[in-house]
Design a protein around this motif. Structure first.
Motif, PDB file in Angstrom:
ATOM      1  N   ALA A   1       3.687   9.287  -4.043  1.00  0.00           N
ATOM      2  CA  ALA A   1       3.419   8.177  -3.120  1.00  0.00           C
ATOM      3  C   ALA A   1       4.243   6.974  -3.550  1.00  0.00           C
ATOM      4  O   ALA A   1       4.369   6.682  -4.741  1.00  0.00           O
ATOM      5  CB  ALA A   1       1.928   7.827  -3.104  1.00  0.00           C
ATOM      6  N   ASP A   2       4.811   6.278  -2.570  1.00  0.00           N
ATOM      7  CA  ASP A   2       5.582   5.061  -2.823  1.00  0.00           C
ATOM      8  C   ASP A   2       4.664   3.865  -2.624  1.00  0.00           C
ATOM      9  O   ASP A   2       4.223   3.587  -1.503  1.00  0.00           O
ATOM     10  CB  ASP A   2       6.776   4.998  -1.868  1.00  0.00           C
ATOM     11  N   SER A   3       4.363   3.131  -3.702  1.00  0.00           N
ATOM     12  CA  SER A   3       3.478   1.969  -3.616  1.00  0.00           C
ATOM     13  C   SER A   3       3.723   1.072  -4.815  1.00  0.00           C
ATOM     14  O   SER A   3       4.333   1.478  -5.805  1.00  0.00           O
ATOM     15  CB  SER A   3       2.012   2.394  -3.570  1.00  0.00           C
ATOM     16  N   ASN A   4       3.248  -0.168  -4.733  1.00  0.00           N
ATOM     17  CA  ASN A   4       3.314  -1.120  -5.837  1.00  0.00           C
ATOM     18  C   ASN A   4       2.033  -1.946  -5.864  1.00  0.00           C
ATOM     19  O   ASN A   4       1.718  -2.611  -4.884  1.00  0.00           O
ATOM     20  CB  ASN A   4       4.520  -2.046  -5.702  1.00  0.00           C
ATOM     21  N   PRO A   5       1.276  -1.853  -6.967  1.00  0.00           N
ATOM     22  CA  PRO A   5       1.495  -1.001  -8.141  1.00  0.00           C
ATOM     23  C   PRO A   5       1.279   0.462  -7.799  1.00  0.00           C
ATOM     24  O   PRO A   5       0.795   0.768  -6.700  1.00  0.00           O
ATOM     25  CB  PRO A   5       0.448  -1.516  -9.132  1.00  0.00           C
TER      26      PRO A   5
ATOM     27  N   ALA B   1       0.840  -1.207   0.000  1.00  0.00           N
ATOM     28  CA  ALA B   1       0.000   0.000   0.000  1.00  0.00           C
ATOM     29  C   ALA B   1       0.871   1.252   0.000  1.00  0.00           C
ATOM     30  O   ALA B   1       2.072   1.193   0.273  1.00  0.00           O
ATOM     31  CB  ALA B   1      -0.918  -0.013   1.224  1.00  0.00           C
ATOM     32  N   PRO B   2       0.281   2.432  -0.317  1.00  0.00           N
ATOM     33  CA  PRO B   2       1.066   3.677  -0.340  1.00  0.00           C
ATOM     34  C   PRO B   2       1.734   3.960   1.000  1.00  0.00           C
ATOM     35  O   PRO B   2       1.152   3.764   2.065  1.00  0.00           O
ATOM     36  CB  PRO B   2       0.023   4.752  -0.672  1.00  0.00           C
ATOM     37  N   GLN B   3       2.950   4.425   0.922  1.00  0.00           N
ATOM     38  CA  GLN B   3       3.693   4.855   2.096  1.00  0.00           C
ATOM     39  C   GLN B   3       4.580   6.023   1.687  1.00  0.00           C
ATOM     40  O   GLN B   3       4.844   6.248   0.515  1.00  0.00           O
ATOM     41  CB  GLN B   3       4.547   3.708   2.657  1.00  0.00           C
TER      42      GLN B   3
ATOM     43  N   GLY C   1      -4.946  -0.255   0.355  1.00  0.00           N
ATOM     44  CA  GLY C   1      -5.117   0.821   1.325  1.00  0.00           C
ATOM     45  C   GLY C   1      -4.867   2.168   0.692  1.00  0.00           C
ATOM     46  O   GLY C   1      -4.199   2.273  -0.342  1.00  0.00           O
ATOM     47  N   SER C   2      -5.403   3.228   1.319  1.00  0.00           N
ATOM     48  CA  SER C   2      -5.256   4.589   0.804  1.00  0.00           C
ATOM     49  C   SER C   2      -4.600   5.475   1.858  1.00  0.00           C
ATOM     50  O   SER C   2      -4.589   5.149   3.052  1.00  0.00           O
ATOM     51  CB  SER C   2      -6.614   5.168   0.397  1.00  0.00           C
ATOM     52  N   GLN C   3      -4.071   6.615   1.388  1.00  0.00           N
ATOM     53  CA  GLN C   3      -3.404   7.556   2.277  1.00  0.00           C
ATOM     54  C   GLN C   3      -3.684   8.968   1.803  1.00  0.00           C
ATOM     55  O   GLN C   3      -3.780   9.227   0.594  1.00  0.00           O
ATOM     56  CB  GLN C   3      -1.890   7.288   2.320  1.00  0.00           C
ATOM     57  N   THR C   4      -3.822   9.915   2.776  1.00  0.00           N
ATOM     58  CA  THR C   4      -4.144  11.307   2.457  1.00  0.00           C
ATOM     59  C   THR C   4      -3.150  12.240   3.138  1.00  0.00           C
ATOM     60  O   THR C   4      -2.727  11.999   4.273  1.00  0.00           O
ATOM     61  CB  THR C   4      -5.574  11.658   2.914  1.00  0.00           C
ATOM     62  N   LEU C   5      -2.808  13.344   2.448  1.00  0.00           N
ATOM     63  CA  LEU C   5      -1.947  14.388   3.007  1.00  0.00           C
ATOM     64  C   LEU C   5      -2.513  15.738   2.575  1.00  0.00           C
ATOM     65  O   LEU C   5      -2.872  15.927   1.413  1.00  0.00           O
ATOM     66  CB  LEU C   5      -0.510  14.238   2.513  1.00  0.00           C
TER      67      LEU C   5
END
Length: 452
Positions: free
Chosen positions: A266-270, A227-229, A316-320
């Motif tokens: 965002a760092d994620s795969n895919p 997931a994005p990190q 998963g998702s992430q917000t900034l």
């Protein structure tokens, strides 16, 4: 009458004369070291072997080393035990199987048959066995794709080495696994839990026949989903190539009319799906930008407030978020102009003070000069200092170092304020040390000024 037991022999002998002894087998076979090989073979005449007597077959290496037989009275050489296998010869099958081929197995092989003590035959046709270096790599079976945080099982096997229960020395090497001791196994199964940092790293399976043999290996590149990190926002301004990186929600003052570009990473795969929202994103909110970049060509009151970047991902998702606050140009310029004027005002005020000070000094000098008495002969007109020449002699009864000037003024002038002056004596000859010490304590004399 010919005994019945001899009839088969005579018949077989006549058959041999008609057909002869024949061995059908490949003349040359090649196998890689450590692999398994099966060599099909058949021999003739078959009708010779219907007798009730036991039929035995033999395979020799270099005509002397017995490597395979079904004769319990014979013993094969130690290196060949359990590796060379024979087929059932009752139907004329002389096939030979070899597992875990070794370099020492290279050479020529000959075949021999025996039927009791009556029939023995060595076939002239030979089999040449070539053992080459191992070029075939092991196979790695892994589930695709790997998922971060979920245990995975990877299997490694060497084709052709374990059909008959053979064992090899297996080991795993890679950043995703800890170092482990190689183990003798028919195949190896690795269980590990992948992490985001394991994505794109190499994992190698190594196989050896023993610790002293050359290892064969296969390497795979891990594909780990995560997931994005490390979500970040980059900010660039007009005519500025460098980015300001934000990793936490913060406020940023922007000058009115400034051109701003916001970049979400965002760092994620895919790769995650990136989009921009005004305020906090919600399921029903429409994004103002469906790309990673948000362009603000001219910042004004409409652009003040919160901007949020959303990174959507199946795992998963992430917000900034970022708050933009507007700085008015008039306020900025109003702060610059007084600052410039203030610098010039300070210099002008300093110049004015210096002029006033100089004017006061000149005026005081003039007043002082107007109130002084005229200078007599032998007197120094500077600051009321009286200078005595060495030609003047003190009156009788007066010490030479103190002179009273009271007699030179009228009695009414004695009521005036006393002033002190420094007396300097020029041209006098040096006295002895005692006289100098005596006069050092009387450097000042009382002087009363008079006005004409």
């Amino acid at each position: 009458m010919v005994p019945l037991l001899l009839l088969p022999l005579l018949w077989g002998g006549s058959l041999q004369q008609q057909r002869g002894y024949e061995l059908r087998v490949q003349e040359s076979v090649s196998v890689q070291e450590g692999l398994f090989v099966h060599v099909p073979c058949s021999f003739y005449p078959r009708g010779l072997w219907y007798s009730s007597d036991k039929l035995y077959t033999y395979w020799y290496q270099h005509r002397s080393s017995l490597v395979a037989t079904n004769d319990p009275r014979k013993t094969v050489k130690r290196e060949a035990q359990g590796r060379f296998l024979l087929a059932d010869p009752s139907n004329g099958d002389c096939s030979l199987s070899l597992r875990d081929a070794r370099m020492s197995d290279r050479g020529t092989y000959s075949f021999r048959v025996e039927l009791g003590y009556n029939v023995q035959h060595d076939y002239p046709k030979k089999l040449t066995l070539q053992v080459t270096d191992r070029t075939e790599k092991p196979d790695i079976h892994l589930p695709e794709p790997l998922e971060s945080g979920r245990p995975a099982h990877l299997a490694c096997s060497l084709p052709g080495c374990c059909e008959w229960g053979g064992h090899r020395l297996f080991s795993w090497v890679g950043a995703a696994v800890d170092s482990m001791t190689p183990q003798m196994l028919p195949y190896s199964v690795l269980t590990f839990t992948p992490r985001p940092r394991d994505h794109g790293t190499n994992l190698t399976c190594q196989v050896q026949r023993d610790k002293h043999s050359v290892a064969v290996e296969r390497t795979v590149r891990l594909n780990v989903l995560y997931a994005p990190q490390n979500l970040t926002i980059g900010i660039s301004f007009r005519n500025v190539t460098a980015f300001r990186i934000l990793q936490t929600t913060s406020s940023l003052p922007i000058l009115e009319g400034e051109a701003v570009q916001l970049l979400c990473v965002a760092d994620s795969n895919p790769p995650a799906e990136l989009s921009w929202f005004r305020g906090s994103p919600a399921q029903t909110t429409t994004p103002i930008s469906s790309t990673a970049t948000l362009e603000l060509p001219r910042v004004g009151t409409a652009e003040e407030g919160e901007f949020s970047c959303l990174a959507r991902h199946p795992l998963g998702s992430q917000t900034l978020s970022l708050n933009l606050s507007l700085v008015w140009k008039s306020v900025s310029q109003a702060g610059v102009v007084p600052a410039a004027l203030g610098g010039a005002g300070v210099m002008a005020l300093l110049s004015l003070c210096l002029c006033l000070l100089f004017f006061c000094i000149v005026r005081a000098r003039r007043k002082q000069a107007a109130g002084r008495p005229k200078v007599r002969d032998g007197e120094d007109p500077v600051m009321g200092t009286v200078t005595w020449s060495s030609k003047q002699k003190p009156g009788p009864g007066r010490p030479p170092d103190q002179v009273s000037l009271a007699g030179d003024f009228s009695p009414s002038e004695k009521q005036q304020e006393l002033h002190y002056a420094n007396l300097s004596f020029h041209g006098m000859k040096p006295r002895d040390i005692q006289d100098q010490e005596a006069t050092s304590s009387a450097e000042y004399s009382e002087i009363k000024q008079t006005s004409k």
